[in-house]
Design an enzyme around this catalytic site. Structure first.
Site, PDB file in Angstrom:
ATOM      1  N   ASP A   2      46.305  36.923  39.501  1.00  0.00           N
ATOM      2  CA  ASP A   2      46.350  37.548  40.821  1.00  0.00           C
ATOM      3  C   ASP A   2      45.849  36.573  41.875  1.00  0.00           C
ATOM      4  O   ASP A   2      44.964  35.754  41.621  1.00  0.00           O
ATOM      5  CB  ASP A   2      45.492  38.812  40.853  1.00  0.00           C
TER       6      ASP A   2
ATOM      7  N   ASP B 241      47.635  37.765  33.154  1.00  0.00           N
ATOM      8  CA  ASP B 241      48.031  38.021  34.545  1.00  0.00           C
ATOM      9  C   ASP B 241      47.204  37.143  35.476  1.00  0.00           C
ATOM     10  O   ASP B 241      46.010  36.927  35.251  1.00  0.00           O
ATOM     11  CB  ASP B 241      47.818  39.496  34.907  1.00  0.00           C
TER      12      ASP B 241
ATOM     13  N   ASP C 149      34.519  45.668  42.014  1.00  0.00           N
ATOM     14  CA  ASP C 149      33.640  46.503  41.191  1.00  0.00           C
ATOM     15  C   ASP C 149      32.520  45.706  40.532  1.00  0.00           C
ATOM     16  O   ASP C 149      31.343  45.929  40.811  1.00  0.00           O
ATOM     17  CB  ASP C 149      34.448  47.290  40.147  1.00  0.00           C
TER      18      ASP C 149
END
Length: 456
Positions: free
Chosen positions: A69, A67, A145
């Site tokens: 992003d 993926d 995070d």
């Protein structure tokens, strides 16, 4: 981009570091062409655009991201105006999905923590239900995070932008939280699972300050949504790093929090046989993922909860409950108790129970019972489970040899009753036509059985 899900402000002690193209290994050849199209279109539209998060991290360590992003200073509505193939999703976090056939490039606007009143933030009974307060790229970085997930690849000069020291942490192969670890775990306890999963996937160690609070705060996972924990467990164990994930969960006291009864059973099993079986099953799962073979959540949970089933079954038999009834009660009891912690869908829990209950049939030798077992839609998964049990005990060798020979000599008779690997891999397709047979209490196995021939 789920990693940007933070409500509490985090003050960054870092300043921007720009790593030029000749000092990192990311090449456009390794980036999805569709992600490049999105990046270039945003730049042509006058907006900042960066590849961000896991894709940048994985490319830096020589991985192959699935993926890609994108982060930008364009609002979701502005992104949509640039792409006809774009749809906006989400209420709490408004995102743009740019669709290229089967590939979706997720585009998120930089977000900030503080709201001056111009943003779109809404509280409902003290819970944040909408949080679309946009900010700068630095605001966005410190909301993430782990430092390794807060790296930005800039398409205009092919550099990597680092605001939180993530580039050095990736080079050192260290997982480190941004901000105060205990505070970050209390904001979202699932971060403890993410730390273990990413460390297992990447071969990273967890920074001492990031790791220290985990055993003490492991119980906070009980506050997480059961459906979310189910998804996290699939990521932990069905992504090709199941053994390392289990060892990490066990080391930090997280496995016993996710699977309380199995954790207790493993601790009380002095011979270590149940743990050996569990490790071998997870090792098989990793091998199947590496070979691009199907893996089944039903088989996975049958494995993870087998220690709990065994301990519960022994307890019921000690109370004088008849063997067959004790097996059904143990299966139902373990499943019901686990559902309090993890939302295991029935399309997986029922086949899981069938795998367990079929184990007692493998000692039968009567012709009618043998063919009834062979024709069961969960036979292949249950037999693979029996083979796996050999890791814990050599007592099953005779049964394994008998059924292997029986399958070889009777294959033509059972072929019409066995579905192919894809049908058995847990897909939510149309119900399979089956031979009519007597139903046990609790109903049929339904969808989501084990992959055909899967020793996972």
């Amino acid at each position: 981009m789920g990693t940007a899900d933070i409500e509490t402000p985090v003050t960054s002690p870092f300043t921007l570091r720009v790593i030029p193209r000749d000092q990192h290994n990311i090449s456009r050849r390794d980036i999805s062409p569709n992600a490049l199209r999105v990046l270039y279109r945003l730049r042509e539209g006058g907006f900042g655009a960066y590849l961000v998060g896991g894709a940048v991290r994985d490319l830096l360590v020589g991985g192959h991201p699935k993926d890609f992003d994108v982060a930008t200073d364009a609002t979701p509505e502005q992104v949509k105006s640039l792409f006809r193939n774009c749809r906006l999703i989400g209420r709490r976090f408004r995102l743009a999905h740019v669709v290229f056939g089967r590939e979706i490039i997720e585009v998120a606007t930089f977000r900030a923590n503080s709201d001056d009143g111009s943003g779109d933030r809404e509280l409902e009974n003290g819970r944040l239900v909408r949080d679309n307060v946009y900010g700068s790229i630095e605001d966005d970085a410190v909301r993430r995070d782990f430092t390794c997930n807060a790296l930005y690849y800039a398409i205009e000069d092919f550099s990597v932008r680092d605001y939180v020291g993530g580039f050095e942490d990736v080079q050192a192969r260290v997982m480190k939280l941004i901000g105060d670890p205990e505070q970050r775990y209390r904001e979202d306890p699932v971060r403890m699972l993410r730390a273990v999963r990413l460390a297992a996937k990447l071969g990273f160690t967890i920074d001492e300050a990031t790791a220290n609070p985990i055993p003490r705060l492991a119980g906070l996972l009980g506050e997480a949504a059961p459906a979310r924990l189910f998804e996290e467990i699939l990521k932990l164990f069905l992504s090709g790093h199941a053994v390392a994930s289990f060892e990490g969960l066990e080391h930090y006291g997280l496995f016993a929090t996710l699977f309380p009864e199995s954790g207790a059973a493993l601790r009380s099993n002095r011979s270590g046989a149940l743990r050996r079986m569990l490790i071998e099953g997870l090792r098989n799962t990793d091998a199947r993922v590496a070979n691009d073979e199907p893996v089944s959540p039903a088989f996975l949970f049958a494995l993870l909860l087998w220690p709990a089933f065994c301990k519960t079954l022994i307890g019921l038999q000690a109370q004088g409950v008849h063997a067959e009834e004790a097996q059904r009660r143990a299966a139902d009891r373990v499943t019901l108790h686990q559902l309090e912690r993890v939302a295991l869908p029935r399309r997986f829990s029922l086949p899981m129970q069938e795998i367990w209950l079929l184990q007692s049939r493998f000692s039968a030798r009567q012709r009618k019972r043998v063919f009834r077992t062979l024709s069961h839609p969960r036979f292949r998964a249950a037999f693979d489970f029996l083979v796996l049990r050999q890791t814990a005990s050599a007592d099953h060798a005779v049964d394994i040899a008998f059924w292997r020979e029986t399958v070889q000599t009777s294959g033509h008779e059972i072929a019409s009753h066995e579905d192919g690997p894809q049908d058995e891999a847990g897909e939510e397709g149309a119900p399979r036509k089956r031979r009519r047979r007597r139903r046990r209490p609790g109903g049929e196995g339904g969808e989501g059985g084990s992959a055909g021939g899967s020793a996972d």
